[in-house]
Scaffold this active site. Structure first.
Site, PDB file in Angstrom:
ATOM      1  N   LYS A 173       0.500  -1.620   0.280  1.00 45.84           N
ATOM      2  CA  LYS A 173      -0.005   0.146   0.286  1.00 45.84           C
ATOM      3  C   LYS A 173       0.926   0.992   0.014  1.00 45.84           C
ATOM      4  O   LYS A 173       1.221   1.439   0.802  1.00 45.84           O
ATOM      5  CB  LYS A 173      -0.898  -0.041   1.224  1.00 45.84           C
ATOM      6  N   GLU A 248       8.245   1.852  11.439  1.00 43.23           N
ATOM      7  CA  GLU A 248       9.993   2.437  11.191  1.00 43.23           C
ATOM      8  C   GLU A 248       8.860   3.734  11.320  1.00 43.23           C
ATOM      9  O   GLU A 248       8.230   4.345  10.155  1.00 43.23           O
ATOM     10  CB  GLU A 248      10.837   2.026   9.447  1.00 43.23           C
ATOM     11  N   CYS A 282      13.201  10.684   6.301  1.00 34.17           N
ATOM     12  CA  CYS A 282      13.677  10.716   8.191  1.00 34.17           C
ATOM     13  C   CYS A 282      14.875  10.743   8.872  1.00 34.17           C
ATOM     14  O   CYS A 282      14.881  10.959  10.251  1.00 34.17           O
ATOM     15  CB  CYS A 282      12.657   9.383   8.421  1.00 34.17           C
ATOM     16  N   GLU A 385       9.285  16.742  15.271  1.00 32.06           N
ATOM     17  CA  GLU A 385       9.097  15.811  13.808  1.00 32.06           C
ATOM     18  C   GLU A 385       8.835  17.202  12.236  1.00 32.06           C
ATOM     19  O   GLU A 385       7.515  17.637  11.964  1.00 32.06           O
ATOM     20  CB  GLU A 385       8.813  14.737  13.253  1.00 32.06           C
TER      21      GLU A 385
END
Ligand code: NAD
Length: 483
Positions: A173, A248, A282, A385
């Site tokens: 996906k 993750e 990331c 973040e």
């Protein structure tokens, strides 16, 4: 307008609902294709196709599976230009980056796991003179692979390749924001003659088709890369079903510069670790800490070099920084720049839209690379973040202080460390709580090493043997040695 389709049981098919979502080119803010608005019915069809394909695929020899993956890798490579352009248009990243990083890495992912399975070994334990134990590693069944928008094909194949190489079948996906290269991969898998149902790709919103995949009882393992909040939701849904999970998640990575480091190299690499892919990696080093004696000079040089970065049309060869991936991401990053001002930060460069953009890109989601100083390490901008072309720079006095600051967020994905003092490099690397510590480098990747993070950044590890182990179920056989 081009319509993307699901890839289910070897066929490219429309969503059961008959509904589609707009797919936007972030450099122009225009709809340029449509993506299926998939739901639980599409997820169920894909899982069924994967389930049916599993007995045959898992019984094939490693060499045969390897050959299929290598064929896919060759086709990806042969279509490098087409795929790179598609990734650039879909995501907003510079074309040259997609050509040099994203697509070559997708090729490498398939080649790496295609050959890794030929060399995978297992354990045997002799129990004194009583018995010999041997460990078999069997595929788990149907694997769900859910990936984000920042490195679309790169991260999708990082999951799909080990999943099917080890004999599982998979339902992938991709992000609904960047579905195009997963669709092109589907076409190439058909061309490569991958048996129907071995890989299936469903498209649509995470909360609909993604959630349906995670909670489907026949999906034995879920490998997810994306935001920490989504990871928590997936864990809540998968844990009671006893699925194997790999998560993750986000990062807020420190980039620690000691005064004795090679400052030229520090500046060159820090520009990349701050702004490559519009800062949407990331592993980006979004919190830069510089030892006090080197701080003033670092800030001056870093800001000078940041101002030289060319923000503009991602299709143009000279562009260093393209568009952010979506309106929502653009607004989110701008809101953090605003917050930085409110928190007392000084915006040394950037902070808004570039003043000159080509006409084609005038409505696109472009932001100047932004450098901020003067923020407390505990400020929200230094804790949360941002995932955009925004970095903060903070001076530090000594090892203890910088280690505390580096570790002082909920994340622990990666860190960079710059020093010529080897004992210090070892000492500080040991004390930093993150899955990866780069010493005098950044994003130097070896596909064999474990990748992941600590704390809210990760559950489990990907890469090399870690991925081969994740996608297989160990089974111990114990043979008694006749006395
Ligand atoms: P996201 O969490 O919004 O989405 C990731 C994927 O999950 C998408 O395909 C989305 O459709 C799907 N999804 C969303 N809700 C879901 C649900 N309830 N159930 C199942 N699937 C669902 O993340 P994003 O915005 O696409 O990506 C950015 C994030 O990814 C950042 O936080 C970044 O740090 C993280 N990321 C982490 C790594 C890593 O290796 N740790 C790598 C790249 C990106």
């Amino acid at each position: 307008m081009e319509k993307i389709r699901h890839y289910i049981g070897g066929e490219l098919v429309d969503p059961v609902s008959g509904r589609w979502l707009d797919n936007i080119d972030p450099a122009t803010a225009e709809v340029y294709s449509e993506v299926p608005d998939g739901d639980e019915r599409d997820a169920a069809r894909a899982v069924l196709a994967a389930e049916r394909a599993f007995p045959d695929w898992s019984a094939r020899s490693a060499e045969e599976r390897s050959r299929h993956l290598l064929r896919i890798a060759d086709l990806l490579e042969a279509n490098l230009d087409r795929l790179a352009r598609a990734e650039c248009v879909d995501n907003g990243k510079p074309l040259h980056l997609a050509r040099s990083l994203d697509i070559p890495r997708a090729v490498a992912n398939f080649r790496f796991f295609a050959t890794a399975i030929l060399h995978f070994h297992s354990e045997s334990h002799a129990t004194d003179q009583l018995a010999i134990n041997y460990t078999l590693r069997r595929p788990r069944g149907v694997a769900g692979c859910i990936s984000p928008w920042n490195l679309p094909l790169y991260l999708l194949t990082w999951k799909v390749a080990p999943a099917i190489a080890t004999g599982n079948t998979a339902v992938a996906k991709p992000s609904e924001i960047t579905p195009m290269t997963a669709y092109l991969l589907s076409e190439l898998c058909r061309e490569a003659g991958l048996p129907p149902g071995v890989l299936n790709v469903v498209h649509g919103l995470g909360g609909k088709v993604g959630a349906a995949l995670v909670s489907h009882p026949k999906v034995a393992a879920v490998s997810f890369t994306g935001g920490t909040a989504t990871g928590a939701e997936i864990a809540r849904s998968a844990a009671p079903l006893f699925k194997k999970l790999s998560l993750e998640l986000g990062g807020k990575n420190p980039n620690v510069v000691f005064a004795d480091a090679d400052q030229g190299e520090v500046i060159r690499t820090s520009l990349r670790s701050s702004f490559q892919n519009q800062g949407q990696i990331c592993l980006s080093g979004s919190r830069i800490f510089v030892e006090r004696p080197a701080y003033e000079a670092f800030v001056e040089r870093f800001v000078t070099e940041t101002r030289k970065l060319r923000v503009g049309d991602p299709l143009e060869p000279g562009t260093d920084q393209g568009a952010l991936v979506s309106r929502a991401q653009y607004d989110k990053v701008l809101s953090y720049i605003d917050l930085a001002r409110k928190e007392g930060g000084r915006i040394l460069c950037g902070g808004g839209r570039p003043s000159s953009l080509p006409d084609r890109c005038r409505n696109g989601y472009f932001l100047e690379p932004t450098v901020i100083t003067g923020l407390d390490v505990a400020s929200r901008v230094n804790q949360e973040e941002v995932f955009g072309p925004v970095v903060t720079v903070t001076p530090f006095e000594g090892e203890d202080e910088v280690v505390a600051w580096a570790n002082g967020t909920e994340y622990g994905l990666s860190a960079s460390l710059w020093t010529e003092n080897l004992p210090r490099a070892h000492r500080v690397a040991e004390r930093i709580h993150s899955g990866t510590v780069w010493i005098n480098c950044w994003m130097l990747r070896d596909l064999r090493v474990p990748v992941g993070g600590m704390k809210a950044s990760c559950v489990g590890r990907e890469g090399g043997e870690e991925a081969l182990r994740f996608f297989t179920e160990p089974k111990n056989g114990c043979i008694r040695v006749p006395g």
